[in-house]
Structures are given as structure tokens and as C-alpha cells.
Write an enzyme that holds these catalytic residues in place. Sequence first.
Site, mmCIF file in Angstrom:
data_model
loop_
_atom_site.group_PDB
_atom_site.id
_atom_site.type_symbol
_atom_site.label_atom_id
_atom_site.label_comp_id
_atom_site.label_asym_id
_atom_site.label_seq_id
_atom_site.Cartn_x
_atom_site.Cartn_y
_atom_site.Cartn_z
ATOM 1 N N HIS A 1 -3.035 -45.213 -5.919
ATOM 2 C CA HIS A 1 -3.105 -45.790 -7.431
ATOM 3 C C HIS A 1 -4.383 -45.178 -8.117
ATOM 4 O O HIS A 1 -4.246 -44.550 -9.375
ATOM 5 C CB HIS A 1 -3.638 -47.138 -7.179
ATOM 6 C CG HIS A 1 -4.087 -47.962 -8.645
ATOM 7 N ND1 HIS A 1 -5.207 -48.144 -9.012
ATOM 8 C CD2 HIS A 1 -3.347 -48.689 -9.392
ATOM 9 C CE1 HIS A 1 -5.431 -48.711 -10.380
ATOM 10 N NE2 HIS A 1 -3.758 -49.103 -10.584
ATOM 11 N N SER B 1 16.141 -41.631 -14.878
ATOM 12 C CA SER B 1 14.830 -40.548 -14.727
ATOM 13 C C SER B 1 14.176 -40.697 -13.297
ATOM 14 O O SER B 1 14.266 -41.936 -12.601
ATOM 15 C CB SER B 1 13.626 -41.463 -15.670
ATOM 16 O OG SER B 1 12.564 -40.771 -15.350
ATOM 17 N N GLY C 1 -7.907 -7.774 5.362
ATOM 18 C CA GLY C 1 -8.779 -7.744 6.773
ATOM 19 C C GLY C 1 -7.957 -8.344 7.768
ATOM 20 O O GLY C 1 -8.605 -8.675 8.698
ATOM 21 N N CYS D 1 9.974 -38.546 -13.927
ATOM 22 C CA CYS D 1 8.615 -39.051 -14.072
ATOM 23 C C CYS D 1 7.776 -39.382 -13.050
ATOM 24 O O CYS D 1 6.774 -39.920 -13.104
ATOM 25 C CB CYS D 1 8.889 -40.337 -15.119
ATOM 26 S SG CYS D 1 9.729 -41.801 -14.353
ATOM 27 N N ARG E 1 -3.609 -1.052 -6.390
ATOM 28 C CA ARG E 1 -2.711 -2.263 -6.515
ATOM 29 C C ARG E 1 -2.932 -3.097 -7.866
ATOM 30 O O ARG E 1 -3.818 -2.917 -8.157
ATOM 31 C CB ARG E 1 -2.757 -2.944 -5.133
ATOM 32 C CG ARG E 1 -4.007 -3.741 -5.518
ATOM 33 C CD ARG E 1 -4.420 -4.494 -3.900
ATOM 34 N NE ARG E 1 -5.676 -4.504 -3.702
ATOM 35 C CZ ARG E 1 -6.186 -4.786 -2.530
ATOM 36 N NH1 ARG E 1 -5.744 -4.810 -1.561
ATOM 37 N NH2 ARG E 1 -7.548 -4.932 -2.442
ATOM 38 N N TYR F 1 14.490 -32.922 -19.235
ATOM 39 C CA TYR F 1 12.826 -32.965 -19.441
ATOM 40 C C TYR F 1 12.112 -33.223 -18.060
ATOM 41 O O TYR F 1 12.774 -34.090 -17.026
ATOM 42 C CB TYR F 1 12.662 -34.098 -20.426
ATOM 43 C CG TYR F 1 12.864 -35.540 -20.028
ATOM 44 C CD1 TYR F 1 11.841 -36.161 -19.451
ATOM 45 C CD2 TYR F 1 13.986 -36.109 -20.394
ATOM 46 C CE1 TYR F 1 12.011 -37.788 -18.946
ATOM 47 C CE2 TYR F 1 14.249 -37.530 -19.955
ATOM 48 C CZ TYR F 1 13.266 -38.194 -19.148
ATOM 49 O OH TYR F 1 13.450 -39.665 -18.820
ATOM 50 N N MET G 1 -5.080 -7.169 9.286
ATOM 51 C CA MET G 1 -4.493 -6.504 10.295
ATOM 52 C C MET G 1 -5.390 -5.250 10.556
ATOM 53 O O MET G 1 -6.336 -4.959 10.053
ATOM 54 C CB MET G 1 -3.002 -6.185 9.743
ATOM 55 C CG MET G 1 -2.175 -7.315 9.925
ATOM 56 S SD MET G 1 -0.608 -7.075 9.364
ATOM 57 C CE MET G 1 -0.647 -6.698 7.745
ATOM 58 N N LYS H 1 0.781 -1.118 0.101
ATOM 59 C CA LYS H 1 -0.146 -0.068 0.107
ATOM 60 C C LYS H 1 0.915 1.413 0.049
ATOM 61 O O LYS H 1 0.671 2.052 -1.015
ATOM 62 C CB LYS H 1 -0.850 0.027 1.111
ATOM 63 C CG LYS H 1 -1.889 1.033 1.140
ATOM 64 C CD LYS H 1 -2.925 1.062 2.385
ATOM 65 C CE LYS H 1 -3.800 0.029 2.385
ATOM 66 N NZ LYS H 1 -4.679 -0.506 3.650
ATOM 67 N N ARG I 1 -2.832 2.956 8.848
ATOM 68 C CA ARG I 1 -3.296 1.667 8.186
ATOM 69 C C ARG I 1 -2.054 0.762 7.998
ATOM 70 O O ARG I 1 -1.137 1.196 7.930
ATOM 71 C CB ARG I 1 -3.935 1.938 6.626
ATOM 72 C CG ARG I 1 -5.406 2.673 6.633
ATOM 73 C CD ARG I 1 -5.240 2.897 5.260
ATOM 74 N NE ARG I 1 -6.554 4.051 5.296
ATOM 75 C CZ ARG I 1 -7.667 3.791 5.105
ATOM 76 N NH1 ARG I 1 -8.334 2.581 4.683
ATOM 77 N NH2 ARG I 1 -8.356 4.864 4.793
HETATM 78 C C1 PEP Z 1 7.930 -42.833 -9.072
HETATM 79 O O1 PEP Z 1 8.116 -43.897 -8.154
HETATM 80 O O2 PEP Z 1 8.105 -41.656 -8.991
HETATM 81 C C2 PEP Z 1 7.420 -43.376 -10.390
HETATM 82 C C3 PEP Z 1 7.276 -42.886 -11.416
HETATM 83 O O3 PEP Z 1 6.933 -44.964 -10.181
HETATM 84 P P1 PEP Z 1 5.876 -45.448 -9.810
HETATM 85 O O4 PEP Z 1 4.861 -44.211 -9.434
HETATM 86 O O5 PEP Z 1 5.215 -46.234 -10.739
HETATM 87 O O6 PEP Z 1 6.305 -45.997 -8.517
#
Ligand code: PEP
Length: 888
Positions: free
Chosen positions: A451, A779, A100, A847, A335, A867, A102, A22, A91
Site C-alpha cells: 500500500h 485492463s 576489472g 494498469c 569504447r 495503452y 577478468m 575491446k 587481455r
Molecule cells: C492490479 O492488481 O494490478 C491493480 C491495478 O489493482 P490493485 O493494485 O488496486 O489491486
Amino acid sequence: MGHYVYAFTEGSKEQKELLGGKGANLAEMTRLGLPVPPGFTISTEACRAYLATGELPDGLEQEIEVHLVALEKTMGRSLGDADDPLLVSVRSGAKFSMPGMMETVLDLGLNDESVLGLARASGSERFAFDSYRRLLQMFGATVLGIDSEAFAVELDKLKADRGVYADVDLGVADLRGLVATYQAVIRQRTGHDFPQNPREQVRAAVLAVFSSWRTERAVLYRRQEQIPDDLGTAVNVQAMVFGNRGSGSGSGVCFTRDPASGFKGVYGDYLADAQGEDVVAGIRNTVPLAELEALDRPSFDALIDVMSLLEHHYRDLCDIEFTIENGRLWILQTRVGKRTPEAAFRIAHAMAQEGMIDADEVLRRVTGSQLAQLLFPRFDPTAPRERLTTGVGASPGATSGRIALTSANAVAWGALGDDVVLVRRETNPDDLPGMIAARGVLTARGGKTSHAAVVARGMGRTCVCGAEQLDIDSERGQVRVSGHTLAEGEMVSIDGTTGEVFLGAVPVTDSEVLRHLEGTASDETAGDLVAAVRFVMDHADGVRRMEVRANADTVDDAARARRFGASGIGLCRTEHMFLGPRRELVERLILATDDAEKEAALAELLPLQRQDFTDLLAEMDGLPVTIRLIDPPLHEFLPDHTQLAVQVALEDDHGDRDARHHRLLDAVARLHEQNPMLGLRGVRLGIVVPGLVTMQARAVLEATADRLAAGGDPRPEIMIPLVATAPELVLVRAEIDAVAEAIRIERGLELPVRIGTMIEVPRAALTAHRIAGSADFFSFGTNDLTQMTWGFSRDDVESAFFSTYFDHGILPVSPFESIDEDGVGSLVTTAVRLGRETRPDLHLGVCGEHGGDPQSIHFFERAGLDYVSCSPFRVPVARLEAARARLV
Ligand code: PEP
Ligand code: MG
């Protein structure tokens, strides 16, 4: 002497850290020559010093005095003056807005004498005494800590006595009386009189604002919004202007563009004869800002000019608070305004087209989570709904459907064209057909990497998991929750973003952005929102360094990932390829008593797997496809122990002894593990069950050879899961290399295959220099890496006790959702460093589920990964965040 106080003429918008949001913006507007009531800001530094010691830092009081005197001079009025007093507001204003949370005190400077001066100068005794009683009330509650009820009760009593309903119906004499009553309340509650000295009032108000940084609600808000606790707040002391001086005065709020849609226009609310606080409190109904034009044309025109000037200056949507005092416009605050995701995309794109910002700036202005919200269907916000319970929002979207308690029912009803929500205690690989058939999945157990969550995200199904209050009674075909008993087949609605579960069918609106990004809607129907998203994605692809791949196991998912812009598959989990009718072959493999039986089972699996990979490589022709060897424990392919034991016992009782069932039961008992997540899975399985790796490798490599022969450009990568020590990898790699060599000779073809490993066991990360000796790529499987680093069961902890951990501030966010940079992240950077020491060209990716999480993507950019890989629906989000990671 330190410098703690800054006149509005001194600062700028860059100084939010020191002056708060502010204060910095008030200074900026003052510099721009806008009509801002004069004042000064006491810095956050002073607040931090006060909070650390409990004392005002040396010299602060003198500085405040110097600035008060200067303010009096500028205004030509002085605090407490008996003829024409100056009034000020005090203020709070922290670096990050905490609406809101303070304190604020208005009308400071009034006392028993100056109230008469204000009455004379303003020509309204009523206005003066109303201001005074407001000061007593605010000061009493916020500065002196008196329960505000004590004042409210007196006001109600007075109104009842006078037989009036609204505050404005009280007369001058009533307000005078109320002032005396409030003074008595203060005396009674604190043992002291209300301070008549205005400077003492200001000092006390400043201390109260400093202290309000530490109130429970402020602490809680910061925890939720992840605002650091040690920033402190600045305090703005500013000359009061009054919007409550009759019909020529008023207060309002306006936006330079519509914060809901992002469109240009005149947006805001105005309330005549009112203070800003009245607008916010909603005591009386405001009118749309456009109506101000008819009420007060000069002020309206002046405001439109200010709006345009501020928007061009900030180069963004501004949200502005203003007051008109007797026909004179004052700007009290501005702002950069909050906005919906669709407004964020529209505004950034429009401003780039108007030449206000460049394309990089557009990327800084929109986030992956905003994009995600544009991609999923949403419940119609105006539709009524009854919430049954809330679980973990695991895969975004909003969907309604008939409750199916079994995968089979979901499939059957789905085939009839019904919308289905599969409701399970938890899901397992057998539920896959039901999950495919359903629009959404709801489970009572499990967190974001359970899962159900992982699979639903992969398929773009809405999913709420860990809704622990659900009592699922499959026997009776019922779900009980919050006093309702829902029969299987009844409708339920789930919101995969918020985790909410609603009774019945709540209407849903579809995402046009999704249809266009996925290429299933024609260009002719593309509106400006789609154009904005396209502009953002095109530029993001030019800016990002990291590739974005997808986790996809099927040809359909792969095709979708490609449409969403994935540049390969970063994880194909092969385990689902062993389910359904093929499960029996796995059973035979497990039960085989001699090599011939074993080999026969593997030989039957081989062509099926080969076809899987041929299709996948064809779909992703020219792009890398990382195929992970089978990972889950073997017993997942066998029947449930209890059910089988009962069946065997009954058969034996009836004299129907079945030898195969006995062998199966023995195998189930033999393979049972107390901790399957830490048991015989991943590479361990490949080593313990001879022939499995060879079969899978042969399937991948024969598929590769077939694709090459057909003129394709297959780029397979074989990935070995759960490696903890280099010798595991050496052994399995040798097996794959032997298969490759054999096929090379058989087919007379060089096979373009890379062989690498997942890094998902902490020991693998710590010994990455050894492991890299046998790996072409790493990975990071951050799901397992998080599980094993924290010792948290990924299937249980989120719904079991994380909420308590969040409440205590032990965890700011689930480490399964956003990478824990200090712990798991440090294993990642260690493995990157060690791996590249051994092999500078080691290709690196991730991954685990973190590959689609914005915050984690920024970390992976810093860690130097090549990646990220995430579920197909997350690919656009990851493309955007990978680019943003280079800019913000
Ligand atoms: C992991 O463990 O991050 C992975 C990609 O394998 P999963 O989730 O199949 O165990
Ligand atoms: Mg794993």
C-alpha cells in the site's frame, strides 16, 4: 579448420559478439589507420569451446602461432630475442564490459635472456628488470594462481631492508634480486620453474583469461548486470608499448565530452612516466589532460585529432586509453563511454543538433530510468551522511523530515510547515492524510506493491518500504535501528531510489527538469538540459504507438497527470472515496439490518460519489477516465477487532453496554478473513452487497450526464475488478446497463460510456474469449495477476525473502517490478489473443505497477496493448519508453 583468431586488420566494431568489445574496437581503430599497437584477437567462440570441453579447440594453437609469427614480422622483433625482444600483453575483452572482473597479463616474452636484450635496447636496465618482476608477479598470481600476497610480502621486505618507501626508489640490483626471489616463490609454490619459453607463457596466459570468465566475482558481476553467462570472453594479444620510459613517455585516459555533465571540452587524466595500470590504480597523482599540451604539444595535438576522429566515427562520446612512448602516441583502447543521465540527454541532443545523429537515434541513446533520475530531487552527493539501514527503494526521490509515527502527527506538523517523514510498520488506507502531508514515507514491512509503495508512487512521495531493521515503538514514540534510538520528531532522510535511510537531514537538490515538465517554472529559466529533455519528449510522442494514461484517484493527481502528458486516466481506484467522514456511511451499510437502512446509507453516499466523478471528468474533459468499482475487502472499513473487543469489554464492565458497538464487533468477527486478498473483494463484493454497484454506476453516469448538460466532453469507462469468470461480469454489467438505460430515459441523453473488466485473476486470462463477450475493454491488473500466478503475497514476499532468491539467482528481478514474461506475460498474451478472437476491437491496456516499468513497457508494446497506465510522475518515463519500444 575453424577460424578462431583475427588480426586487428581483419575485424570491425560490429563484431563485438565474436571479438569482444575491446577487440572489435581495436580492429575498428586499426582499420581507421589510428596508431594502434599491432596484435590479434582470439574469438569468444574459442573461449566457449574451451569452457565446454576443458581443451583448446583443434587448430587454435597453430592459428595463434601463425599470428604470433606475423606479429613478429610486423614489429621487426621476436619474442624472447636476446637483443631486442618483442613483448606482448594478453587481455580479456567480453562483449559487454566487465571492468576489472577478468584477467590481464603484461610484458609476456621476458625471460632470463630477453630481459638483458630489453635492457640493452631500451638503454635502461632498471626498466627491463622492473618489467620482468612485474611479469613474474602478474603471471604468478593470475596464471599460476599463487596468492598475490606472497609477492607483496617479498616486495615489502625488500623495501624495509633498503629503508625505502616507494617501488621507484629500489635500485637495479634490488630489482634483479627481486626477480630471483619471485622465481623462487613460483618454484616453491608450484614445484615448477617460471616458463622461460615465451610461447608457453602466451599459451598459459590465454588459458588463464578464458578461465577467468568463470571466477566467482565474474559470475556475480554478470548476475548483477544481467549479462548472459554463456557469452565467453575474447582474448587480445597485442605488442606492448611503454609509457614508463622516462619523462617523454606517459599514459592517460580521455573522454571526447565530459561524462559527468555532457559538455564539450578536453577531459581526462595523464600521468607521465607511467603504464596505463598506474593511472587506473591511482598510485601517483595524475594531472588534467589539458596539462599535456604544455608537456608534449605534438602528442597532445595528435590526441585531440584522434578524439575528434573517433567521436565523429562512433557518433558518440568515446572513452580512450592512450600511451605515449618516447614522444610517440599510441591508442590502446576505445569504447563508447559510460555517462550520467544528464550527460546522456545533453550529449544526444547536442549531437542531433550538430547533425551527427537523427532524432530516432537520440531516443535510442537515452532511457526512461535516466529520465526518472532527472525528475527527482537528489541528495547532494558531496554532503556527509550516516546510513542507518537499507530497505526497498519503492518510490524515487530524496527527502528529509521529522519522524511522524502517526498519520495525525504528520498532518499536524505538516500544517505547521514542517517537513515530515511518516514512519509506520506498514500503511493502510487510514494513513492517507498523513501520506499526503508528509514528504516521504518509510515502512518496516512490505515491498514495491505494498500500500505504502503504490500510494506514494501515485502521489510522487518518496518512499522506502520493507526496512525490516526498523523497530517502531509507537507506545514510547521511538524508532530503534542500528544502535540508535530516534525519538518521534527527530530528523531522518530517505532515498527512494536506493532504499537507504540516513540519520538527520541530508541536504537535497531539486530537479529543474521536473519543474519545467510540470510547467511550474518559467521558460526563461530553462537551461540546455531542459531543452534536451523537451526535444526527447516531443519526438517520443511522435514515435510511440501506445497511449500513456495515469493511475489517478483525485483531481490534483489528474491535473498533474495531464500536465505530464497523460492521455487519460487508466485507473481511478474508488476505495479512497469511502474513507474519512464517509467511512461511517459504509459502516452503516454493513450494519444495516433491513433494506431501508441499507438504501438510506447508499443514498447518502451517492451524491458524494457523483461529485467526485463530476470533478474528475471535468478535469479530464475530452479524455478517457477509467473508474474502477470498489475493490478492497469490507472489513478494511471497520475498526480493528482487538481494539474494539477491548472497548466493548470495558464498556460492558462499567455497565455502559453500547448496542451499536456490539453489532459492530459481530460484523468485524463475521467479516474477518484469513486471506483477505483472496476473499470478498472486487466484483465479489459488488455481487454480495446489493446496491453497491448500482450506486457507483449511478454516480458515474449521473456525473456524465451533468457534464454533458454543462457542455463538457466526458468519457467515462467503468471497470469491474477481480473478475474470474464470465457470469460475474454478465451479472454486474447487466446491473450497470440497467442504470445507464434508466438515466438515458430520465435525462433524455445518450451516455458515452464503455464498460470493461480488469484481467487480474489467472482464470480470467485463460477464459478471456468468454469474458470478452461482455467487455468493451480489458485492463491488465498485473499486480494481482503476478500475486496469483506466482502465489506470492504482494505485501510480504519482497521484504521477506526475495533477497535470498536474488542471491541464489532464482529471480533476476522482482516480478512485481518487471513483468515476468514467461509466466505472467504469457497469460497476458493469451488473454490478448483470446479476447480479440471474440472481439477484434477490444481495447487493451495495463494498469498494474508494470505500466510504468521500462522493461515491461517494451513487453506490452510487443503484446499489442493499446495503452499503459502508471502513476502521474511516471508518465514522462512511460512516454519515452513506449517510443523506445518501437525503436530498440
Ligand atoms: C492490479 O492488481 O494490478 C491493480 C491495478 O489493482 P490493485 O493494485 O488496486 O489491486
Ligand atoms: Mg488488483
